[in-house]
Design an enzyme around this catalytic site. Structure first.
Site, PDB file in Angstrom:
ATOM      1  N   HIS A   1       4.256   7.078   1.038  1.00  0.00           N
ATOM      2  CA  HIS A   1       5.383   7.165   1.962  1.00  0.00           C
ATOM      3  C   HIS A   1       4.903   7.156   3.412  1.00  0.00           C
ATOM      4  CE1 HIS A   1       8.392   7.502  -1.033  1.00  0.00           C
ATOM      5  NE2 HIS A   1       7.972   8.647  -1.520  1.00  0.00           N
TER       6      HIS A   1
ATOM      7  N   GLU B   1       7.380 -13.823 -16.760  1.00  0.00           N
ATOM      8  CA  GLU B   1       6.051 -13.261 -16.505  1.00  0.00           C
ATOM      9  C   GLU B   1       5.166 -13.270 -17.751  1.00  0.00           C
ATOM     10  OE1 GLU B   1       6.881  -9.275 -15.112  1.00  0.00           O
ATOM     11  OE2 GLU B   1       8.660  -9.191 -16.386  1.00  0.00           O
TER      12      GLU B   1
ATOM     13  N   ASP C   1       2.001 -10.398 -13.081  1.00  0.00           N
ATOM     14  CA  ASP C   1       1.853 -10.241 -14.533  1.00  0.00           C
ATOM     15  C   ASP C   1       1.569 -11.576 -15.217  1.00  0.00           C
ATOM     16  OD1 ASP C   1       1.998  -7.537 -14.844  1.00  0.00           O
ATOM     17  OD2 ASP C   1       4.152  -7.482 -15.199  1.00  0.00           O
TER      18      ASP C   1
ATOM     19  N   CYS D   1       8.080 -14.074  -7.060  1.00  0.00           N
ATOM     20  CA  CYS D   1       7.723 -12.739  -6.573  1.00  0.00           C
ATOM     21  C   CYS D   1       6.208 -12.553  -6.672  1.00  0.00           C
ATOM     22  CB  CYS D   1       8.401 -11.662  -7.411  1.00  0.00           C
ATOM     23  SG  CYS D   1      10.192 -11.728  -7.400  1.00  0.00           S
TER      24      CYS D   1
END
Length: 591
Positions: free
Chosen positions: A192, A434, A458, A505
């Site tokens: 974060h 994937e 992947d 992606c």
């Protein structure tokens, strides 16, 4: 030459030069004490009170977040939830009762048990959420040893902020205008701290080994958040070089940000959508500020972490509808739960698998645990009434799985109709491609869905049979392997023949060496890390589609990785030397 050069992980690109200022150092002091059997109840009460006190403090910190950081306040909510997490507090309490040990020791053991479970998780975003657990436990430990009144040190002048670790509450309580950069001993790529630093456009390096041992307050340091380095006490030549690099990078950033809201359109008029991969609603401002066309992949797993039971439909609906509303009219693609046998959810707590990566994960998990799946589908469908939403099923290996998932989706739609709850009846439904099996039957799959999203990370691992996290075989992770290029091309062609769109992606989509090849395939969209959007759009707007098609033809005619890599690097380096100098150093921040 610098007195010392420390290595870390660059999580927010940039360069800063200034004096080090430690706002905190490692302060944990675990009490390895045995308690009398009769003292267990009071020791458990002490632990619960410390956790309650920390939760109250976090609530106050959340309520006092500055206006410019309000979008990130919900991160503190996740830490407040950890304070009540049974896997942490109840597990520690059980250790107190079973082993008659002090609360500090029991809490330490509970944290390490959680860390061990998380270490086996393949997804780095999920794996590194254990840092949140450690951060909260650190606060509870401080309470237990009576350090509740110890405040964070705050600077009086512009400084390079150093810390053992920075929790969201810590970071949001600091005067950010005085901070040139962050450097922490703890943290990973997806911490974060990195999300916050990128949002504030502050250079940050985390996970720096020997940070606290090597640097003292007032030391002159260079934070190289392009390469993940900290230079301690640099010499004149290094100062001159980095001053020049800082100036060049800042000018480059200004240049690409000025154009980030323009369409991602090539010189000869081919346009694609540049979307973002995110996991938190708090990342939306960075997506919009960077010129993102929407969210092409929203990872929904975070809401399921650090809980004894999975979230309710209303909790998920609140999260998803908020996201859809913030992005509207831009699209958000909700990927359904993509977890495996990683013991993140109570539903899997008794499941033992020798190879979780090839086991009950993603859509397989959802089809096994339909109560969780239906709850999430209801929340996503209901959220679709608040904006432009799409649904994405992960790890589809064949038609049977896809049809099962669609059947359940249709049943959920019927339930919402019967209940009179609004949703978008035309919400697009897609799948992640994937797996090699999905590639080979992509034309058949394309007849069943509205869009494809190719998960290259992947796909590369499953196609080449390697784990890129394994140092012994990571060199085999080759995005431009002929089999990978041809697989992606086959999927794109299959989709377009069936009249559906394709988004790519993963790291390949934000790699300047791979992007022109994807363009040559005439993909419709890419989805990348938010911080990469301005740079990628800058490259796209300087690209010629015909040149991309020509490069693709050359690549498809090659039969070895080395030939393709050499061909592509020569072409791209000659075309975009400035972009590769700065932008490539930011690629490690992608997932």
């Amino acid at each position: 030459m610098a007195r010392e050069i420390l290595q870390g992980i660059a999580v927010s690109a940039g360069v800063s030069i200034g004096k080090a200022f430690f706002t905190n150092r490692r302060r944990r002091s675990v009490s390895f004490e045995i308690i009398p059997p009769g003292a267990a109840d009071s020791e458990v009460a002490r632990l619960e009170q410390a956790a309650s006190d920390v939760r109250e403090n976090l609530a106050r910190a959340r309520d006092n977040v500055p206006a410019e950081l309000r979008d990130h306040a919900a991160i503190i909510n996740s830490h407040m939830m950890i304070c009540q997490d049974p896997k942490l507090i109840r597990a520690a309490s059980q250790r107190i009762r079973d082993h008659h040990i002090a609360a500090e020791w029991a809490l330490d053991q509970a944290v390490e048990a959680i860390a061990a479970a998380f270490s086996a998780i393949e997804d780095p975003y999920i794996r590194e959420r254990v840092q949140d657990v450690r951060a909260v436990a650190e606060r509870i430990q401080a309470r237990l040893v009576g350090r509740h009144a110890e405040p964070l040190r705050t600077p009086d002048e512009r400084i390079v902020l150093m810390a053992h670790d920075l929790t969201p509450a810590d970071a949001m309580g600091l005067p950010t205008v005085k901070i040139m950069s962050f450097a922490t001993a703890e943290g990973g790529k997806t911490s974060h701290t990195g999300i916050l630093a990128r949002s504030l456009q502050i250079p940050a390096v985390v996970g720096v080994s020997s940070l606290e041992e090597s640097i003292t307050d007032g030391d002159l340091v260079i934070v190289d958040a392009l390469r993940g380095l900290i230079l301690v006490d640099p010499d004149e030549a290094e100062l001159a070089d980095y001053t020049d690099l800082k100036y060049q990078f800042e000018n480059y950033q200004k240049s690409i940000r000025r154009q980030s809201t323009l369409p991602a359109e090539t010189l000869d008029g081919y346009r694609i959508d540049v979307q973002a991969n995110i996991e938190l609603v708090e990342e939306v401002p960075q997506v919009l500020d960077g010129g993102g066309d929407g969210v092409g992949l929203y990872r929904t797993e975070y809401a399921f972490l650090n809980r004894r039971t999975s979230p309710t439909e209303e909790e998920l609906y609140d999260e998803y509808s908020q996201l859809a509303g913030l992005l509207s009219p831009r699209r958000v693609v909700f990927r359904t739960l993509d977890v495996g046998a990683d013991k993140m959810l109570s539903e899997q707590s008794q499941l033992e698998e020798p190879n979780p990566a090839l086991g009950l994960r993603a859509i397989r998990f959802c089809l096994r645990h339909q109560d969780v799946f239906r709850r999430q589908l209801r929340a996503i469908l209901r959220a679709s009434a608040h904006g432009s939403a799409s649904l994405l099923f992960p790890m589809i290996s064949g038609l049977h799985e896809l049809r099962q998932a669609k059947h359940i989706l249709n049943e959920v739609r019927a339930e919402l109709d019967a209940a009179g709850l609004p949703y978008d009846p035309d919400m697009p439904v897609g799948i992640m491609v994937e797996l090699p099996s999905a590639v080979l039957i992509s034309e058949a799959l394309a007849q069943e869905v509205d869009f494809f999203s190719i998960g290259t990370n992947d796909l590369i691992q499953y196609s080449l049979g390697i784990d890129r996290g394994n140092k012994h075989v990571s060199y085999l992770y080759q995005p431009l392997h002929p089999a990978i290029v041809r697989s992606i091309k086959y999927v794109v062609d299959s989709a377009h023949r069936m009249g559906i769109s394709v988004c790519v992606c993963g790291e390949v989509a934000s790699d300047p060496y791979c992007l022109p090849i994807l363009l040559g395939m005439q993909i419709d969209a890419i989805s990348i890390a938010p911080q990469a959007i301005p740079g990628i759009k800058h490259i796209l707007r300087r690209t010629n589609m015909e040149e991309c098609k020509e490069l693709l033809r050359d690549v498809l005619s090659a039969s070895t990785v080395s030939t393709i890599n050499r061909m592509v690097k020569e072409t791209i380096y000659n075309r975009f030397p400035e972009e590769l100098t700065f932008f490539s150093s930011m690629l490690d921040q992608d997932d």
